[in-house]
Design a protein around this motif. Structure first.
Motif, PDB file in Angstrom:
ATOM      1  N   PHE A   1       1.173  -1.113   0.327  1.00  0.00           N
ATOM      2  CA  PHE A   1      -0.094  -0.167  -0.521  1.00  0.00           C
ATOM      3  C   PHE A   1       0.770   1.610  -0.280  1.00  0.00           C
TER       4      PHE A   1
ATOM      5  N   SER B   1       1.019   4.259  -2.546  1.00  0.00           N
ATOM      6  CA  SER B   1       0.028   5.352  -2.242  1.00  0.00           C
ATOM      7  C   SER B   1       1.047   6.817  -2.680  1.00  0.00           C
TER       8      SER B   1
ATOM      9  N   ALA C   1      -3.906   0.818  -4.945  1.00  0.00           N
ATOM     10  CA  ALA C   1      -3.445   1.159  -3.520  1.00  0.00           C
ATOM     11  C   ALA C   1      -5.353   0.608  -2.627  1.00  0.00           C
TER      12      ALA C   1
ATOM     13  N   THR D   1      -6.100  -2.135   0.630  1.00  0.00           N
ATOM     14  CA  THR D   1      -6.222  -1.898   1.684  1.00  0.00           C
ATOM     15  C   THR D   1      -7.376  -1.931   2.421  1.00  0.00           C
TER      16      THR D   1
ATOM     17  N   GLU E   1      -7.677   4.914   4.808  1.00  0.00           N
ATOM     18  CA  GLU E   1      -6.266   4.969   3.382  1.00  0.00           C
ATOM     19  C   GLU E   1      -7.534   4.831   2.622  1.00  0.00           C
ATOM     20  N   LYS E   2      -8.515   4.435   2.355  1.00  0.00           N
ATOM     21  CA  LYS E   2      -9.827   3.797   1.630  1.00  0.00           C
ATOM     22  C   LYS E   2     -10.438   5.095   1.012  1.00  0.00           C
TER      23      LYS E   2
END
Length: 135
Positions: free
Chosen positions: A10, A14, A36, A40, A45-46
């Motif tokens: 990730f 990212s 990415a 995840t 993070e999403k």
């Protein structure tokens, strides 16, 4: 991209997506942010990767795709802010809403069929919402 142990993770995708946006490589940025996002399970993070993908698509003039991703980012940041309404989550929500409004404004400026009173009002309301969260 450099890898640790030969496998991309990730952070690789990212970080490279953010760098691609800075470099103006928007198609690459959209691809990396989407990858990415898909790898995840972390909601924060999403949400950030959805915003980065939407931003990249906005720069490419792919407004429907940008709107899809930016709406995901706003919705995911709203959920995070409801669960933990701290300064950081509210700032992320505000940034995502402001990015969505920026995309809407770009679309209004470039597509006369999108330049309607309803869309103009929605854009203003989205900006207002984002700015309120940034206070």
């Amino acid at each position: 991209m450099e890898t640790k142990g030969g496998k991309l993770g990730f952070d690789d995708y990212s970080g490279s997506a953010v760098q691609a946006i800075r470099d103006g490589s928007y198609l690459l940025a959209a691809t990396l942010a989407t990858m990415a996002y898909n790898m995840t399970s972390d909601p924060s993070e999403k949400a950030r990767m959805a915003r980065d993908a939407g931003n990249a698509y906005r720069h490419l003039g792919k407004y429907e795709e940008a709107e899809k991703w930016l709406t995901k980012a706003v919705d995911q940041h709203k959920n995070l802010a409801e669960q933990e309404p701290n300064r950081s989550t509210l700032r992320e929500l505000g940034a995502s809403a402001a990015m969505l409004a920026t995309m809407q404004l770009s679309r209004i400026a470039s597509d006369e069929t999108f330049d309607t009173p309803e869309n103009n009002t929605e854009t203003v309301e989205t900006f207002r919402y984002g700015l309120e969260k940034l206070k």
